[in-house]
Scaffold this motif. Sequence first.
Motif, mmCIF file in Angstrom:
data_model
loop_
_atom_site.group_PDB
_atom_site.id
_atom_site.type_symbol
_atom_site.label_atom_id
_atom_site.label_comp_id
_atom_site.label_asym_id
_atom_site.label_seq_id
_atom_site.Cartn_x
_atom_site.Cartn_y
_atom_site.Cartn_z
ATOM 1 N N GLU A 13 1.212 7.970 11.326
ATOM 2 C CA GLU A 13 1.732 6.454 11.526
ATOM 3 C C GLU A 13 2.523 5.994 10.443
ATOM 4 O O GLU A 13 3.737 5.338 10.844
ATOM 5 C CB GLU A 13 0.714 5.709 12.154
ATOM 6 C CG GLU A 13 1.428 4.523 12.549
ATOM 7 C CD GLU A 13 0.125 3.374 13.055
ATOM 8 O OE1 GLU A 13 0.711 2.182 13.718
ATOM 9 O OE2 GLU A 13 -1.215 3.339 12.760
ATOM 10 N N ILE A 14 2.030 6.118 9.513
ATOM 11 C CA ILE A 14 2.857 5.574 8.233
ATOM 12 C C ILE A 14 4.291 6.296 8.170
ATOM 13 O O ILE A 14 5.422 5.770 8.025
ATOM 14 C CB ILE A 14 2.258 5.799 6.875
ATOM 15 C CG1 ILE A 14 0.919 5.118 6.845
ATOM 16 C CG2 ILE A 14 3.119 5.608 5.695
ATOM 17 C CD1 ILE A 14 -0.215 5.495 5.869
ATOM 18 N N SER A 42 0.695 12.087 15.699
ATOM 19 C CA SER A 42 -0.250 11.182 15.437
ATOM 20 C C SER A 42 -0.730 10.786 16.493
ATOM 21 O O SER A 42 -2.122 10.555 16.730
ATOM 22 C CB SER A 42 0.722 9.926 14.863
ATOM 23 O OG SER A 42 -0.243 8.860 14.735
ATOM 24 N N GLY A 66 -2.135 2.622 9.150
ATOM 25 C CA GLY A 66 -0.450 2.583 9.413
ATOM 26 C C GLY A 66 0.243 1.402 9.006
ATOM 27 O O GLY A 66 0.989 1.178 8.215
ATOM 28 N N THR A 70 2.298 1.637 5.582
ATOM 29 C CA THR A 70 3.685 0.989 5.716
ATOM 30 C C THR A 70 3.923 -0.181 4.823
ATOM 31 O O THR A 70 5.237 -0.124 4.391
ATOM 32 C CB THR A 70 3.934 0.964 7.330
ATOM 33 O OG1 THR A 70 3.557 1.972 7.940
ATOM 34 C CG2 THR A 70 5.388 0.407 7.305
#
Length: 107
Positions: A13-14, A42, A66, A70
């Motif tokens: 997700e990152i 993901s 995430g 992020t």
Amino acid sequence: MAWIYLTIAGLLEIGWAIGLKYTDGFSKPLPTIATVTAMVVSMVLLSYSLKTIPVGTGYAVWTGIGAVGTAICGIFLFDEPRDVVRILCIGLIVAGILGLKFASPAS
């Protein structure tokens, strides 16, 4: 295995969140392909993890990984703010992720 899937899903997700920045509105083919691939993998890994992890816990941990990752990548890659309040808030998200992990039944 479910927590491993969930962790990898969160890391991906990152990858796709940061990847969105590099797609330039999905106008660059290679970053777009990499970003969409990370999104799909993901989601698939998240769905595998939710076979045994409660959905509320799994989703919160996935989004938490995430969000934290992020935010940290944004600080280092895009020179986003790194003030004390922002860092403390990121720490609160990490505490929430750990709390959910340890409060959930072992799987």
